[in-house]
Scaffold this active site. Structure first.
Site, short mmCIF file in Angstrom:
data_model
loop_
_atom_site.label_atom_id
_atom_site.label_comp_id
_atom_site.label_asym_id
_atom_site.label_seq_id
_atom_site.Cartn_x
_atom_site.Cartn_y
_atom_site.Cartn_z
N LYS A 1 74.93 61.90 -0.18
CA LYS A 1 75.08 63.14 -0.97
C LYS A 1 73.74 63.56 -1.57
O LYS A 1 73.33 64.72 -1.47
CB LYS A 1 76.12 62.95 -2.06
CG LYS A 1 76.39 64.22 -2.87
CD LYS A 1 77.48 64.00 -3.91
CE LYS A 1 76.95 63.27 -5.11
NZ LYS A 1 77.93 63.20 -6.22
N ASP B 1 80.23 67.10 -3.26
CA ASP B 1 80.52 66.45 -4.53
C ASP B 1 81.99 66.70 -4.89
O ASP B 1 82.76 67.19 -4.06
CB ASP B 1 79.58 66.95 -5.62
CG ASP B 1 79.86 68.41 -6.00
OD1 ASP B 1 80.63 69.09 -5.29
OD2 ASP B 1 79.32 68.86 -7.04
#
Length: 210
Positions: A120, A138
């Protein structure tokens, strides 16, 4: 959800959010990298408050190493998990100097090899610092993708891969921030603001708020 609906969703989000960018304050790829590492399980506002004091003093790998781990902790102690984050940031800075001449690398593989950097974070850096069309999933993006039916998936990676395939090409670069900001301010977790939503009629969420 068909191709036309997806395009309409992103067209409307782009119109509603004319400047889709991160809310983390940064002035260089390195500052962004540190801010994103600090932002795990923390708010952007909290990170910005800490980095406003840290970056004027240390905003390069060399300067942060000069602070040392204990010195770094003094600047980030208001942020959750600051002990482990400080350890990772010191290791990260050492690796940048040893392997990348102190510069933030522009490949996913090299970024993910750094301490405290997962997929991420790597995607955020590639997209925000270097302008690549990556999408970092997210909690906000995961919720919006599933709730709307845009890219339903049971895991973060599944949602990322579906978005990667289905986001219209002209919105690929900004999709990450369009979805985050929409999730942060409109399609919120507990009570989504459906009456104020620009894509409410295109969204597959059955329990819309009134």
């Amino acid at each position: 959800m068909n191709k036309q609906t997806r395009l309409a969703i992103f067209d409307r989000l782009a119109a509603a959010i004319p400047d889709p960018t991160t809310e983390l304050n940064y002035g260089s790829p390195f500052e962004l990298l540190i801010a994103v590492v600090l932002s795990a399980q923390a708010t952007d506002k909290g990170v910005n408050k800490a980095t406003a004091k840290l970056f004027p003093v240390a905003n390069t790998p060399q300067a942060i190493l000069a602070l040392g781990e204990d010195g770094l902790k003094e600047y980030i102690k208001t942020i959750g998990l600051f002990n482990s984050k400080a350890t990772n940031i010191i290791k990260l800075c050492e690796a940048l100097i040893q392997h990348h001449d102190g510069q933030v690398p522009q490949s996913r593989e090299a970024l993910e090899a750094l301490a405290g950097v997962g997929r991420k974070t790597a995607n955020v850096i590639l997209n925000t610092a270097f302008g690549l069309p990556t999408i970092a999933v997210d909690t906000h993006i995961f919720r919006v993708a599933n709730r709307t039916g845009l890219a339903p998936g049971k895991t973060v990676l599944e949602v990322e891969k579906k978005l990667d395939k289905s986001v219209p090409p002209r919105h690929k670069k900004d999709a990450h921030h369009l979805l985050i900001l929409h999730g942060r301010y409109v399609c919120v977790a507990r009570k989504p603001r459906c009456p104020d939503c620009c894509i409410a009629d295109l969204c597959g969420f059955k329990e819309k708020t009134r």
